[in-house]
Write a protein that holds these residues in place. Structure first.
Motif, PDB file in Angstrom:
ATOM      1  N   ALA A 178       0.851  -1.206  -0.083  1.00 51.41           N
ATOM      2  CA  ALA A 178      -0.129  -0.063  -0.070  1.00 51.41           C
ATOM      3  C   ALA A 178       0.627   1.343   0.025  1.00 51.41           C
ATOM      4  O   ALA A 178       1.841   1.302   0.768  1.00 51.41           O
ATOM      5  N   GLY A 179       0.614   2.151  -0.850  1.00 54.58           N
ATOM      6  CA  GLY A 179       1.183   3.506  -0.909  1.00 54.58           C
ATOM      7  C   GLY A 179       0.423   4.691  -0.547  1.00 54.58           C
ATOM      8  O   GLY A 179      -0.857   4.661  -0.815  1.00 54.58           O
ATOM      9  N   LEU A 180       0.917   5.645   0.176  1.00 55.15           N
ATOM     10  CA  LEU A 180       0.104   6.795   0.511  1.00 55.15           C
ATOM     11  C   LEU A 180       0.652   7.980  -0.211  1.00 55.15           C
ATOM     12  O   LEU A 180       1.829   8.356  -0.175  1.00 55.15           O
ATOM     13  N   PHE A 181      -0.259   8.728  -1.035  1.00 49.80           N
ATOM     14  CA  PHE A 181      -0.040   9.788  -1.701  1.00 49.80           C
ATOM     15  C   PHE A 181      -0.952  11.009  -1.252  1.00 49.80           C
ATOM     16  O   PHE A 181      -1.766  10.894  -0.787  1.00 49.80           O
ATOM     17  N   ASP A 182      -0.122  12.112  -1.103  1.00 52.14           N
ATOM     18  CA  ASP A 182      -0.644  13.330  -0.649  1.00 52.14           C
ATOM     19  C   ASP A 182      -1.113  14.039  -2.159  1.00 52.14           C
ATOM     20  O   ASP A 182      -0.155  14.519  -2.770  1.00 52.14           O
ATOM     21  N   VAL A 183      -2.568  14.110  -2.423  1.00 52.92           N
ATOM     22  CA  VAL A 183      -2.891  14.711  -3.700  1.00 52.92           C
ATOM     23  C   VAL A 183      -3.783  15.948  -3.345  1.00 52.92           C
ATOM     24  O   VAL A 183      -4.638  16.132  -3.833  1.00 52.92           O
ATOM     25  N   SER A 184      -3.306  16.884  -2.023  1.00 54.89           N
ATOM     26  CA  SER A 184      -4.098  17.934  -1.849  1.00 54.89           C
ATOM     27  C   SER A 184      -4.135  18.813  -2.697  1.00 54.89           C
ATOM     28  O   SER A 184      -4.912  19.841  -2.467  1.00 54.89           O
ATOM     29  N   HIS A 185      -3.198  18.874  -3.781  1.00 51.25           N
ATOM     30  CA  HIS A 185      -3.163  19.967  -4.579  1.00 51.25           C
ATOM     31  C   HIS A 185      -4.315  19.900  -5.666  1.00 51.25           C
ATOM     32  O   HIS A 185      -4.702  20.885  -6.432  1.00 51.25           O
ATOM     33  N   MET A 186      -5.105  18.748  -5.764  1.00 48.62           N
ATOM     34  CA  MET A 186      -6.234  18.547  -6.326  1.00 48.62           C
ATOM     35  C   MET A 186      -7.382  19.551  -6.083  1.00 48.62           C
ATOM     36  O   MET A 186      -7.401  19.879  -4.601  1.00 48.62           O
ATOM     37  N   GLY A 187      -8.369  19.875  -6.937  1.00 43.73           N
ATOM     38  CA  GLY A 187      -9.526  20.852  -6.388  1.00 43.73           C
ATOM     39  C   GLY A 187     -10.445  19.915  -6.016  1.00 43.73           C
ATOM     40  O   GLY A 187     -11.076  18.755  -6.574  1.00 43.73           O
ATOM     41  N   GLN A 188     -11.203  20.479  -4.861  1.00 43.16           N
ATOM     42  CA  GLN A 188     -12.582  19.829  -4.308  1.00 43.16           C
ATOM     43  C   GLN A 188     -13.424  20.811  -4.488  1.00 43.16           C
ATOM     44  O   GLN A 188     -13.415  21.766  -3.625  1.00 43.16           O
ATOM     45  N   VAL A 189     -14.585  20.404  -5.274  1.00 38.92           N
ATOM     46  CA  VAL A 189     -15.624  21.415  -5.433  1.00 38.92           C
ATOM     47  C   VAL A 189     -16.902  20.943  -5.092  1.00 38.92           C
ATOM     48  O   VAL A 189     -17.241  19.789  -5.636  1.00 38.92           O
ATOM     49  N   ARG A 190     -17.866  21.412  -4.382  1.00 38.21           N
ATOM     50  CA  ARG A 190     -19.329  21.156  -3.882  1.00 38.21           C
ATOM     51  C   ARG A 190     -20.177  22.285  -5.000  1.00 38.21           C
ATOM     52  O   ARG A 190     -20.032  23.411  -4.839  1.00 38.21           O
ATOM     53  N   VAL A 191     -20.930  21.667  -5.937  1.00 32.77           N
ATOM     54  CA  VAL A 191     -22.074  22.381  -6.427  1.00 32.77           C
ATOM     55  C   VAL A 191     -23.331  22.068  -5.854  1.00 32.77           C
ATOM     56  O   VAL A 191     -23.674  21.090  -5.942  1.00 32.77           O
ATOM     57  N   LYS A 192     -24.133  23.238  -5.713  1.00 28.36           N
ATOM     58  CA  LYS A 192     -25.346  23.353  -4.922  1.00 28.36           C
ATOM     59  C   LYS A 192     -26.237  24.203  -5.704  1.00 28.36           C
ATOM     60  O   LYS A 192     -25.949  24.877  -6.555  1.00 28.36           O
ATOM     61  N   GLY A 193     -27.632  23.721  -5.549  1.00 32.48           N
ATOM     62  CA  GLY A 193     -28.691  24.730  -6.199  1.00 32.48           C
ATOM     63  C   GLY A 193     -29.851  23.671  -6.934  1.00 32.48           C
ATOM     64  O   GLY A 193     -29.602  22.440  -6.804  1.00 32.48           O
ATOM     65  N   LYS A 194     -30.824  24.331  -7.165  1.00 33.26           N
ATOM     66  CA  LYS A 194     -31.819  23.664  -7.955  1.00 33.26           C
ATOM     67  C   LYS A 194     -31.635  23.175  -9.254  1.00 33.26           C
ATOM     68  O   LYS A 194     -30.872  23.455 -10.001  1.00 33.26           O
ATOM     69  N   ASP A 195     -31.945  21.626  -9.202  1.00 35.20           N
ATOM     70  CA  ASP A 195     -32.046  21.108 -10.424  1.00 35.20           C
ATOM     71  C   ASP A 195     -30.495  20.793 -10.539  1.00 35.20           C
ATOM     72  O   ASP A 195     -29.917  21.125 -11.764  1.00 35.20           O
ATOM     73  N   VAL A 196     -29.535  20.644  -9.670  1.00 34.90           N
ATOM     74  CA  VAL A 196     -28.247  20.720  -9.793  1.00 34.90           C
ATOM     75  C   VAL A 196     -27.299  19.475 -10.604  1.00 34.90           C
ATOM     76  O   VAL A 196     -26.708  19.966 -11.477  1.00 34.90           O
ATOM     77  N   ARG A 197     -28.127  18.434 -10.672  1.00 36.29           N
ATOM     78  CA  ARG A 197     -27.739  17.291 -11.457  1.00 36.29           C
ATOM     79  C   ARG A 197     -27.964  17.959 -13.021  1.00 36.29           C
ATOM     80  O   ARG A 197     -26.906  17.571 -13.915  1.00 36.29           O
ATOM     81  N   GLN A 198     -29.119  18.230 -13.300  1.00 36.87           N
ATOM     82  CA  GLN A 198     -29.514  18.683 -14.700  1.00 36.87           C
ATOM     83  C   GLN A 198     -28.398  19.704 -15.044  1.00 36.87           C
ATOM     84  O   GLN A 198     -27.877  19.880 -16.268  1.00 36.87           O
TER      85      GLN A 198
END
Length: 347
Positions: A28-48
């Motif tokens: 098992a290997g552990l990678f620090d990939v905290s440079h990646m962007g994490q984004v949450r999109v919220k709102g009405k009919d967000v999937r569409q």
């Protein structure tokens, strides 16, 4: 340590790239990939709403089901490849580090006014990869053992609130774990306290993903490349191939129907010397017919492995080509990818 996308990143730890690569394949290997962007999109009919920007089927997806997909420009070119996961009240995305600010600007510009794009820049991201990853992590959180590949859920692990997915970019079984940034150091050290886990740097991350036949944005794919040219048609959801409704849909659907003049292929060389990115590919007459976009020695494949683009008529496995390396021709053979077997856990 080297600068990468605005971050200081480890190329390798004291054991070295070869040892790190093989350890990830065997334990098992552990990678620090905290440079990646994490984004949450919220709102009405967000999937569409999010569906209008990429070719995944989010509307009909189970909550927590991850999708590998793309943000596309109006010509069907890939602005970024990403992981996107719909939940009941939001859509979660993991973006490439070098693209995340432009991706966020793109989302804000293209999504309807009722959608809110939230960058979770207070979160770190760790990737635990390898055949022992499930055993290591399930010792801390038993529920992760039965998670299936490409699913995501929220769990408390050793007292830390985590968003965890069974996914990764090595071809191995494993997890990506989003943790509060303030708790990331202690959480990583807890994982590294297990003798089966070693830290892995960017060098081995690159050779692992290459052996797994996985693209690196800005190298194997970019905004001049469509998913069809990149041999990623499988990531265009079947329902979207009929209805379209995403940027560049007319171009992409035409390419699916009629095929493309060039496509991404795997290449295997002889000996041990790698054929690196940028090497030209030539035919027997010495005419340039393509180029290498990623290349390295594959420690597990035990051969030089590469990816590149060739004319479709030369893209069948077994086709012989040559790579120009410092003015000398090196024989290479078109090969099926991945170069090593994927070992994802599908339950």
């Amino acid at each position: 340590m080297v600068p990468f996308a605005g971050y200081d990143m480890p190329v390798q730890y004291p054991d070295g790239i070869m040892s790190e690569h093989l350890h990830c394949r065997s334990a098992a290997g552990l990678f620090d990939v905290s440079h990646m962007g994490q984004v949450r999109v919220k709102g009405k009919d967000v999937r569409q709403a999010v569906e209008t920007l990429l070719p995944a089927d989010l509307v009909n997806s189970e909550a927590g089901r991850m999708h590998y997909s793309f943000l596309l420009n109006d010509k069907g070119g890939i602005l970024d490849d990403l992981m996107v996961t719909p939940f009941e009240d939001h859509v979660f995305m993991v973006l490439n580090a070098a693209c995340k600010q432009s991706d966020i600007a793109h989302l804000k510009a293209r999504l309807p006014a009722g959608c809110e794009v939230i960058e979770e820049d207070d979160k770190a991201l760790l990737a635990l990869q390898g055949p022992e990853a499930a055993n290591v992590l399930s010792a801390l959180a038993p529920d992760v053992a039965e998670m299936r590949f490409m699913t995501m859920r929220d769990l408390d692990i050793a007292g830390v609130p985590c968003r965890i997915s069974r996914s990764g970019y090595t071809g191995e079984d494993g997890y990506e774990i989003s943790v509060p940034g303030a708790q990331a150091d202690a959480f990583a050290r807890k994982l590294l306290a297990d003798a089966r886990v070693k830290p892995i740097g960017l060098g081995a991350r690159d050779s692992l993903r290459l052996e797994a036949g996985l693209c690196l944005y800005g190298h194997d794919i970019d905004e001049t490349t469509t998913p069809i040219e990149a041999a990623l048609t499988w990531a265009v959801a079947k329902s979207r191939r009929e209805a379209g409704g995403f940027p560049g849909d007319s171009i992409i659907l035409k390419q699916i129907a009629e095929k493309t003049p060039q496509r991404r292929v795997g290449l295997i060389g002889e000996g041990r010397a790698p054929v690196r990115e940028g090497a030209e590919l030539v035919n027997d007459a010495g005419e340039v017919i393509g180029k290498v976009t990623s290349g390295s020695y594959g420690p597990s494949a035990e051969a030089p492995v590469a990816m590149g683009y060739l004319p479709r008529e030369l893209s069948e496995p077994g086709t012989k080509v040559k790579a120009l390396v410092r003015g000398r021709e090196r024989p290479m053979t078109v090969a099926k990818m991945p170069f090593v077997e994927h070992r994802y856990y599908r339950g």
